[in-house]
Design an enzyme around this catalytic site. Structure first.
Site, PDB file in Angstrom:
ATOM      1  N   GLY A  71       0.815  -1.207   0.000  1.00 17.85           N
ATOM      2  CA  GLY A  71       0.000   0.000   0.000  1.00 17.85           C
ATOM      3  C   GLY A  71       0.853   1.263   0.000  1.00 17.85           C
ATOM      4  CB  THR A 237      10.814 -10.081 -11.590  1.00 17.40           C
ATOM      5  OG1 THR A 237      11.892  -9.853 -12.481  1.00 17.40           O
ATOM      6  CG2 THR A 237      10.094 -11.376 -11.952  1.00 17.40           C
ATOM      7  CB  CYS A 325       2.813   2.952  11.223  1.00 18.62           C
ATOM      8  SG  CYS A 325       1.749   2.031  10.136  1.00 18.62           S
TER       9      CYS A 325
HETATM   10  C1  LIG Z   1      -1.703  -0.373   6.116  1.00 17.94           C
HETATM   11  C2  LIG Z   1      -1.964   0.933   5.444  1.00 17.94           C
HETATM   12  C3  LIG Z   1      -1.094   1.450   4.470  1.00 17.94           C
HETATM   13  C4  LIG Z   1       0.204   0.790   4.138  1.00 17.94           C
HETATM   14  O1  LIG Z   1       0.035  -0.418   3.481  1.00 17.94           O
HETATM   15  P1  LIG Z   1       1.312  -1.425   3.448  1.00 17.94           P
HETATM   16  O2  LIG Z   1       0.908  -2.491   2.506  1.00 17.94           O
HETATM   17  O3  LIG Z   1       1.477  -1.906   4.842  1.00 17.94           O
HETATM   18  O4  LIG Z   1       2.464  -0.621   2.976  1.00 17.94           O
HETATM   19  C5  LIG Z   1      -1.430   2.632   3.855  1.00 17.94           C
HETATM   20  N1  LIG Z   1      -2.554   3.281   4.158  1.00 17.94           N
HETATM   21  C6  LIG Z   1      -3.418   2.827   5.079  1.00 17.94           C
HETATM   22  C7  LIG Z   1      -4.672   3.600   5.361  1.00 17.94           C
HETATM   23  C8  LIG Z   1      -3.149   1.647   5.766  1.00 17.94           C
HETATM   24  O5  LIG Z   1      -3.999   1.215   6.693  1.00 17.94           O
END
Ligand SMILES: *Cc1c(COP(=O)(O)O)cnc(C)c1O
Length: 378
Positions: A71, A237, A325
């Site tokens: 994400g 990849t 986080c």
């Molecule tokens: C978990 C999260 C992310 C980050 O996603 P990852 O795959 O852990 O990098 C970004 N935005 C929100 C709102 C999230 O909850």
């Protein structure tokens, strides 16, 4: 000790059906999708099938989906990739104060590179103001990035209204929908969403795979140099097995949308009712209506989130004090600060997020344990 997991906003377990789909791509179907022989073509086909599954879930075209590693990467690629490619049209970005750090820190980096960023305020429930959004738009504004739903307090932003405003002003609209996928029905066309980030591990696919939707016709650049994978927008990849897993997981979660979300909402309402009956002076953070069904965020009067987590952990319970986080960071959460909590109340905050494998028995145990901790019997 039995582990009871209430931290689904941090990550979710990979479901068995998803693992089963992925396994061949670690083994007999190990081909590199960029190669031309059968094994490679087969891997490419699997990726494109997953692309279709994602597109179907959000009502986009298949070729509008790009796979990434998470994400956070999707947020970076959407925002940096777009503004770098369009900076001749303007250098102003509008976002909010309660975004995930993948968006906030991307914007901070862009500010150092000469872009201008407006961070919209939110009210006590975590909603941006559409009026402030409209007033923040100027002739230099090229991008609005507002999250679909907040990962700490669960508030669902007025995405449809933001989409209308963006379209009317000819500004591209990106949304971080990482928490919303599976919990909200998303139609990117109806909602006028131009770019959308999602991540597999928040809906029972593995960690380390994400996707970005970019509406056809929107120009954006790759931000990682190398090969020409993903229509030359994302070098590297492809993580074939996990992409296959993400596709399967998004299909499954939307197939069982009503059942899944009703279950989460029942858990949330049951928990809130009973915990407030047993423990006095609990403050519930975030909106109660426009809210992710599995999210609870509460503040206590005289116990810190850190102490709570420690004692819950001793009893086999996984939860979160803010967002995962920022647990290593003693600063109060930027989201709780933005909705007006003082630092003391922010510190006394617990986030519980339910998932599909929780049971009523788990939740009763959670309520009991919280009550015992709070009345100093643990
Ligand atoms: C978990 C999260 C992310 C980050 O996603 P990852 O795959 O852990 O990098 C970004 N935005 C929100 C709102 C999230 O909850």
């Amino acid at each position: 000790m039995k582990i009871r997991y209430f931290d689904h906003a941090a990550t979710t377990p990979v479901r068995d059906e998803v693992i089963k789909e992925m396994i061949p791509y670690f083994g007999i179907d190990f081909g590199n999708p960029s190669t031309m022989y059968y094994l490679g073509r087969n891997a490419k086909k699997a990726i494109n099938n997953a692309r279709k599954q994602v597109a179907r879930a959000i009502n986009s075209k298949t070729r509008e989906i790009y796979f990434t590693s998470c994400g956070s990467e999707s947020d970076n690629l959407a925002i940096k990739g777009f503004v770098y490619a369009n900076k001749d049209k303007g250098k102003h970005i509008i976002t909010s104060k309660i975004e995930h750090h993948a968006v906030l820190d991307t914007c901070k980096t862009l500010e150092k590179q000469g872009f201008k960023v407006t961070y919209l305020n939110v009210d006590e429930n975590g909603f941006i103001s559409l009026e402030e959004l409209i007033n923040s738009i100027n002739k230099d504004t090229i991008l609005i990035s507002i999250m679909f739903a907040n990962n700490e307090i669960g508030t669902i932003e007025p995405i449809k209204e933001i989409g209308v405003i963006a379209k009317k002003n000819n500004i591209v609209f990106h949304t971080d929908a990482v928490q919303a996928i599976g919990n909200v029905k998303i139609d990117v066309q109806e909602l006028n969403i131009d770019m959308l980030s999602l991540s597999g591990h928040k809906f029972y696919a593995p960690k380390g795979v994400g996707a970005l939707y970019v509406k056809q016709g929107i120009n954006f650049e790759k931000i990682q140099d190398g090969g020409e994978q993903e229509e030359n927008k994302r070098a590297g990849t492809e993580n074939v097995a996990e992409i296959v897993g993400l596709g399967k997981a998004i299909e499954l979660i939307y197939n069982e949308y009503d059942e899944y979300n009703d279950k989460l909402k029942t858990f949330r309402d049951y928990f809130l009712e009973h915990v407030q009956n047993k423990i006095k002076n609990i403050k519930v953070n975030g909106d109660l209506e426009k809210r992710l069904p599995g999210n609870v965020n509460i503040s206590f009067d005289n116990i810190s989130g850190g102490e709570l987590l420690y004692k819950l952990d001793e009893n086999g319970i996984c939860a979160s004090a803010g967002s995962a986080c920022s647990t290593a960071n003693p600063m109060p959460s930027h989201v709780l600060t933005a909705i007006g909590l003082d630092s003391k109340l922010a510190e006394n905050t617990l986030r519980i997020t339910f998932g599909k494998d929780n049971t009523l028995d788990d939740i009763n145990y959670l309520i009991d344990t919280l009550n015992k901790i709070k009345s100093k019997k643990m």
